[in-house]
Design a protein around this motif. Structure first.
Motif, PDB file in Angstrom:
ATOM      1  N   ALA A   1       0.831  -1.206   0.000  1.00 23.70           N
ATOM      2  CA  ALA A   1       0.000   0.000   0.000  1.00 23.70           C
ATOM      3  C   ALA A   1       0.867   1.257   0.000  1.00 23.70           C
ATOM      4  N   PHE A   2       1.932   1.252   0.782  1.00 26.15           N
ATOM      5  CA  PHE A   2       2.828   2.395   0.824  1.00 26.15           C
ATOM      6  C   PHE A   2       3.495   2.608  -0.541  1.00 26.15           C
ATOM      7  N   HIS A   3       3.950   1.525  -1.139  1.00 22.55           N
ATOM      8  CA  HIS A   3       4.579   1.602  -2.459  1.00 22.55           C
ATOM      9  C   HIS A   3       3.591   2.176  -3.482  1.00 22.55           C
ATOM     10  N   TYR A   4       2.365   1.690  -3.471  1.00 19.43           N
ATOM     11  CA  TYR A   4       1.331   2.170  -4.394  1.00 19.43           C
ATOM     12  C   TYR A   4       1.057   3.657  -4.165  1.00 19.43           C
ATOM     13  N   ALA A   5       0.938   4.064  -2.901  1.00 18.72           N
ATOM     14  CA  ALA A   5       0.674   5.470  -2.583  1.00 18.72           C
ATOM     15  C   ALA A   5       1.814   6.358  -3.074  1.00 18.72           C
ATOM     16  N   CYS A   6       3.043   5.903  -2.906  1.00 20.53           N
ATOM     17  CA  CYS A   6       4.198   6.672  -3.380  1.00 20.53           C
ATOM     18  C   CYS A   6       4.150   6.835  -4.897  1.00 20.53           C
ATOM     19  N   LEU A   7       3.808   5.776  -5.604  1.00 21.62           N
ATOM     20  CA  LEU A   7       3.706   5.851  -7.059  1.00 21.62           C
ATOM     21  C   LEU A   7       2.634   6.837  -7.490  1.00 21.62           C
ATOM     22  N   GLN A   8       1.529   6.889  -6.734  1.00 24.66           N
ATOM     23  CA  GLN A   8       0.431   7.775  -7.077  1.00 24.66           C
ATOM     24  C   GLN A   8       0.802   9.245  -6.957  1.00 24.66           C
ATOM     25  N   ILE A   9       1.736   9.552  -6.091  1.00 25.12           N
ATOM     26  CA  ILE A   9       2.143  10.973  -5.940  1.00 25.12           C
ATOM     27  C   ILE A   9       3.490  11.247  -6.588  1.00 25.12           C
ATOM     28  N   GLY A  10       3.974  10.280  -7.342  1.00 26.03           N
ATOM     29  CA  GLY A  10       5.177  10.504  -8.133  1.00 26.03           C
ATOM     30  C   GLY A  10       6.488  10.224  -7.440  1.00 26.03           C
ATOM     31  N   ILE A  11       6.459   9.543  -6.341  1.00 23.48           N
ATOM     32  CA  ILE A  11       7.700   9.179  -5.655  1.00 23.48           C
ATOM     33  C   ILE A  11       8.088   7.777  -6.061  1.00 23.48           C
ATOM     34  N   ARG A  12       9.295   7.643  -6.552  1.00 23.95           N
ATOM     35  CA  ARG A  12       9.797   6.327  -6.949  1.00 23.95           C
ATOM     36  C   ARG A  12      10.874   5.896  -5.959  1.00 23.95           C
ATOM     37  N   ARG A  13      10.882   4.625  -5.651  1.00 22.86           N
ATOM     38  CA  ARG A  13      11.916   4.106  -4.736  1.00 22.86           C
ATOM     39  C   ARG A  13      13.044   3.510  -5.512  1.00 22.86           C
TER      40      ARG A  13
END
Length: 100
Positions: free
Chosen positions: A88-100
């Protein structure tokens, strides 16, 4: 559940016998979580009948033990929960443009 398992100080990787966790009171759980003592007693009775926990003395008195099976099931549940949180955290980051 966490309160029961947190009573285990140093769980062994190869648990084969009950793990003693000290005093556990259904009354304490009822007060702490604001639920009826009858409901807590029912849950503890079901767990006791399933061989997942027990007490040294009758009527939920004395030191309490939890079974290795209960500890393993709890660990598995925690792993599933943490994996879901990670996704869920990974998905949320992708939604706001943050890539790990």
């Amino acid at each position: 559940m966490h309160d029961l398992i947190s009573g285990i100080l140093m769980p062994s990787a190869e648990m084969t016998s009950p793990i003693w966790i000290g005093k556990v009171s259904p009354n304490m759980f009822a007060k702490r979580y604001g639920i009826s003592r009858t409901h807590v007693a029912r849950i503890f009775r079901q767990a006791r009948e399933a061989g997942l926990l027990g007490w040294a003395k009758n009527s939920n008195r004395g030191d309490c033990w939890v079974s290795p099976e209960l500890v393993r099931a709890y660990r598995s549940w925690q792993a599933v929960k943490l994996a879901a949180l990670s996704q869920a955290f990974h998905y949320a980051c992708l939604q706001i443009g943050i890539r790990r």
